[in-house]
Enzyme design. Structure first.
Site, PDB file in Angstrom:
ATOM      1  N   CYS A   1       0.810  -1.226   0.000  1.00  0.00           N
ATOM      2  CA  CYS A   1       0.000   0.000   0.000  1.00  0.00           C
ATOM      3  C   CYS A   1       0.845   1.280   0.000  1.00  0.00           C
ATOM      4  O   CYS A   1       0.555   2.233  -0.720  1.00  0.00           O
ATOM      5  CB  CYS A   1      -0.946  -0.004   1.194  1.00  0.00           C
ATOM      6  SG  CYS A   1      -0.187  -0.540   2.737  1.00  0.00           S
TER       7      CYS A   1
ATOM      8  N   HIS B   1      -3.052   6.317   4.653  1.00  0.00           N
ATOM      9  CA  HIS B   1      -1.633   6.575   4.906  1.00  0.00           C
ATOM     10  C   HIS B   1      -1.235   7.972   4.406  1.00  0.00           C
ATOM     11  O   HIS B   1      -1.719   8.423   3.352  1.00  0.00           O
ATOM     12  CB  HIS B   1      -0.747   5.581   4.133  1.00  0.00           C
ATOM     13  CG  HIS B   1      -0.826   4.150   4.609  1.00  0.00           C
ATOM     14  ND1 HIS B   1      -1.431   3.769   5.777  1.00  0.00           N
ATOM     15  CD2 HIS B   1      -0.320   3.019   4.050  1.00  0.00           C
ATOM     16  CE1 HIS B   1      -1.307   2.458   5.921  1.00  0.00           C
ATOM     17  NE2 HIS B   1      -0.654   1.975   4.887  1.00  0.00           N
TER      18      HIS B   1
HETATM   19  N1  LIG Z   1      -4.446  -3.725   5.086  1.00  0.00           N
HETATM   20  C1  LIG Z   1      -3.821  -3.071   4.133  1.00  0.00           C
HETATM   21  O1  LIG Z   1      -3.720  -1.819   4.141  1.00  0.00           O
HETATM   22  C2  LIG Z   1      -3.192  -3.827   2.986  1.00  0.00           C
HETATM   23  C3  LIG Z   1      -2.662  -3.088   1.924  1.00  0.00           C
HETATM   24  C4  LIG Z   1      -2.036  -3.755   0.877  1.00  0.00           C
HETATM   25  C5  LIG Z   1      -1.965  -5.139   0.883  1.00  0.00           C
HETATM   26  N2  LIG Z   1      -2.493  -5.833   1.928  1.00  0.00           N
HETATM   27  C6  LIG Z   1      -2.402  -7.291   1.888  1.00  0.00           C
HETATM   28  O2  LIG Z   1      -3.715  -7.809   1.668  1.00  0.00           O
HETATM   29  C7  LIG Z   1      -3.857  -9.060   2.314  1.00  0.00           C
HETATM   30  C8  LIG Z   1      -5.070  -9.030   3.249  1.00  0.00           C
HETATM   31  O3  LIG Z   1      -4.879  -8.009   4.213  1.00  0.00           O
HETATM   32  P1  LIG Z   1      -6.039  -7.572   5.237  1.00  0.00           P
HETATM   33  O4  LIG Z   1      -5.597  -6.271   5.763  1.00  0.00           O
HETATM   34  O5  LIG Z   1      -7.372  -7.710   4.614  1.00  0.00           O
HETATM   35  O6  LIG Z   1      -5.863  -8.705   6.366  1.00  0.00           O
HETATM   36  P2  LIG Z   1      -6.939  -9.214   7.446  1.00  0.00           P
HETATM   37  O7  LIG Z   1      -7.930  -8.146   7.735  1.00  0.00           O
HETATM   38  O8  LIG Z   1      -6.132  -9.759   8.542  1.00  0.00           O
HETATM   39  O9  LIG Z   1      -7.708 -10.408   6.694  1.00  0.00           O
HETATM   40  C9  LIG Z   1      -7.056 -11.563   6.256  1.00  0.00           C
HETATM   41  C10 LIG Z   1      -8.075 -12.520   5.609  1.00  0.00           C
HETATM   42  O10 LIG Z   1      -7.334 -13.594   5.015  1.00  0.00           O
HETATM   43  C11 LIG Z   1      -7.932 -14.824   5.376  1.00  0.00           C
HETATM   44  N3  LIG Z   1      -6.880 -15.853   5.341  1.00  0.00           N
HETATM   45  C12 LIG Z   1      -5.750 -15.913   6.066  1.00  0.00           C
HETATM   46  N4  LIG Z   1      -5.012 -16.995   5.719  1.00  0.00           N
HETATM   47  C13 LIG Z   1      -5.709 -17.621   4.737  1.00  0.00           C
HETATM   48  C14 LIG Z   1      -5.482 -18.799   3.959  1.00  0.00           C
HETATM   49  N5  LIG Z   1      -4.398 -19.553   4.115  1.00  0.00           N
HETATM   50  N6  LIG Z   1      -6.411 -19.151   3.026  1.00  0.00           N
HETATM   51  C15 LIG Z   1      -7.522 -18.407   2.847  1.00  0.00           C
HETATM   52  N7  LIG Z   1      -7.785 -17.277   3.554  1.00  0.00           N
HETATM   53  C16 LIG Z   1      -6.891 -16.897   4.483  1.00  0.00           C
HETATM   54  C17 LIG Z   1      -8.501 -14.575   6.760  1.00  0.00           C
HETATM   55  O11 LIG Z   1      -9.488 -15.546   6.996  1.00  0.00           O
HETATM   56  P3  LIG Z   1     -10.434 -15.562   8.304  1.00  0.00           P
HETATM   57  O12 LIG Z   1     -11.355 -14.376   8.151  1.00  0.00           O
HETATM   58  O13 LIG Z   1     -11.149 -16.859   8.190  1.00  0.00           O
HETATM   59  O14 LIG Z   1      -9.508 -15.466   9.477  1.00  0.00           O
HETATM   60  C18 LIG Z   1      -9.060 -13.154   6.592  1.00  0.00           C
HETATM   61  O15 LIG Z   1     -10.345 -13.183   6.008  1.00  0.00           O
HETATM   62  C19 LIG Z   1      -2.514  -9.315   3.030  1.00  0.00           C
HETATM   63  O16 LIG Z   1      -1.695 -10.078   2.168  1.00  0.00           O
HETATM   64  C20 LIG Z   1      -1.945  -7.933   3.192  1.00  0.00           C
HETATM   65  O17 LIG Z   1      -0.546  -7.925   3.275  1.00  0.00           O
HETATM   66  C21 LIG Z   1      -3.109  -5.217   2.981  1.00  0.00           C
END
Ligand SMILES: NC(=O)c1ccc[n+]([C@@H]2O[C@H](COP(=O)([O-])OP(=O)(O)OC[C@H]3O[C@@H](n4cnc5c(N)ncnc54)[C@H](OP(=O)(O)O)[C@@H]3O)[C@@H](O)[C@H]2O)c1
Length: 348
Positions: free
Chosen positions: A128, A244
């Site tokens: 991000c 951010h």
């Molecule tokens: N947050 C940001 O600003 C941002 C920005 C850029 C990129 N990202 C990337 O985007 C991705 C998601 O981030 P987020 O912020 O949405 O995280 P989050 O709120 O912690 O959500 C993670 C989700 O992934 C699911 N999950 C975890 N391990 C899994 C697996 N092995 N197979 C299938 N589903 C799985 C979880 O399932 P459950 O609901 O069942 O626990 C949850 O629904 C990450 O890779 C992160 O690095 C995030």
């Protein structure tokens, strides 16, 4: 018949992907298939949906897979990338696992949609903090060739995922009474986040830098297709719920005045410049993360405080704000999918 889309991960980014697909009327079957670590009903984008436990069956017949699960060896895209590929789907991944692989395009559509080729059906979306910085810097790089970037970030708690804002909300009422001995979960942030700033995002790697900082170095070079740009980042978590901010200094080969930079950025896609004289208040206008709550700003990168760097003959300083969940992840992924449609690589 619309495209068959599977969204893997329904945390902050996964839910925002579902919202972006709906808001932008992406031509997919509705609702999209949604999968996470376990089955349960969830309300996503205001609609009740059944989240399935991710399995090989989640990818059967899929045209497009949007990965928004956790990263790493047991993460969603490492576990399921090959299955999605075998099913013939295009995949777009939010995580870090494949971003720097030579055969994986790392794409911000406003900047390098040309990196998408029919040769690879797996595309990565950058970190991000990198996305908003390259949206703002690409026009400057094209016009004046950036030689060096110094950046300090002010990153929202939502950048950690769902648990980040929960930590901030839980600590805030207690911190208003006393900031001593605040309870916090060190697996989320290394220090209490309420009324604090933490210069530590992701693990320490490469000596004294953190992985978040090194992502900004390597990913920016890959997206701008220039391995020579010198980059140094300090990434800081701040007690903001979402959005951010980044203070960025660049040195260019050709001198650009602040007025020229402002004009370039005003014409660039995906950017809104908020940097007007405000003589009544003896200042200029500028964006802040709270401005992202305004509908007209939620999907763009806001740039302000554009000025010539008084410490460098060919230097500029600027302030860049964007929604890390939308442009920094979910929206970027959906825009990549829209680019696949435009190019006829994905057919509705
Ligand atoms: N947050 C940001 O600003 C941002 C920005 C850029 C990129 N990202 C990337 O985007 C991705 C998601 O981030 P987020 O912020 O949405 O995280 P989050 O709120 O912690 O959500 C993670 C989700 O992934 C699911 N999950 C975890 N391990 C899994 C697996 N092995 N197979 C299938 N589903 C799985 C979880 O399932 P459950 O609901 O069942 O626990 C949850 O629904 C990450 O890779 C992160 O690095 C995030």
């Amino acid at each position: 018949m619309g495209l068959k889309v599977t969204v893997v991960g329904v945390g902050l980014v996964g839910e925002a992907i579902v919202s972006c697909l709906k808001e932008r009327k992406f031509p997919c079957e509705w609702p999209p298939r949604v999968a996470a670590t376990r089955e349960r009903p969830e309300t996503l984008a205001g609609e009740k949906m059944l989240v399935e436990e991710t399995s090989a069956g989640s990818f059967n017949g899929a045209d497009l897979v949007l990965f928004a699960g956790q990263e790493g060896a047991k993460g969603a895209s490492v576990t399921w990338r090959e299955t999605a590929e075998r099913c013939g789907a295009w995949s777009i991944d939010n995580g870090r696992d494949f971003r720097l692989a030579a055969d994986v395009p790392l794409v911000v559509p406003e900047v390098n949609s040309g990196a998408i080729t029919p040769k690879t059906r797996f595309i990565a979306s950058p970190n991000c903090s990198t996305i908003q910085m390259v949206v703002a810097l690409a026009p400057i790089h094209r016009a004046a060739k950036i030689k060096r970037i110094i950046v300090a970030t002010y990153q929202a708690t939502s950048g950690w995922g769902m648990r980040g804002p929960q930590e901030l909300r839980a600590q805030t009422p207690k911190a208003l009474v006393s900031q001593e001995n605040l309870e916090f979960d060190p697996k989320v942030f290394a220090r209490p986040i309420a009324f604090n700033c933490i210069p530590h995002i992701d693990q320490f790697v490469d000596g004294d830098y953190t992985r978040e900082e090194m992502k900004m170095v390597h990913e920016t070079r890959k997206i701008l297709d220039d391995s020579k740009i010198k980059i140094s980042a300090t990434t800081v978590r701040v007690p903001v719920l979402n959005g951010h901010g980044e203070a960025v200094w660049v040195e260019t080969a050709k001198k650009l005045s602040a007025d020229e930079a402002r004009e370039l950025l005003r014409k660039a896609p995906g950017i809104v410049v908020i940097d007007e004289p405000d003589p009544a208040n003896n200042r200029r206008t500028y964006p802040t993360p709270l401005d992202l709550l305004k509908p007209e700003y939620k999907d763009v990168t806001l740039v302000g405080r554009i000025r010539e760097d008084i410490s460098s003959a060919k230097g500029l300083a600027l302030w860049v704000v964007s929604d890390n969940i939308r442009k920094g992840a979910a929206l970027n992924v959906v825009q990549i999918a829209e680019e696949l449609l435009r190019r006829g690589l994905l057919k509705a």
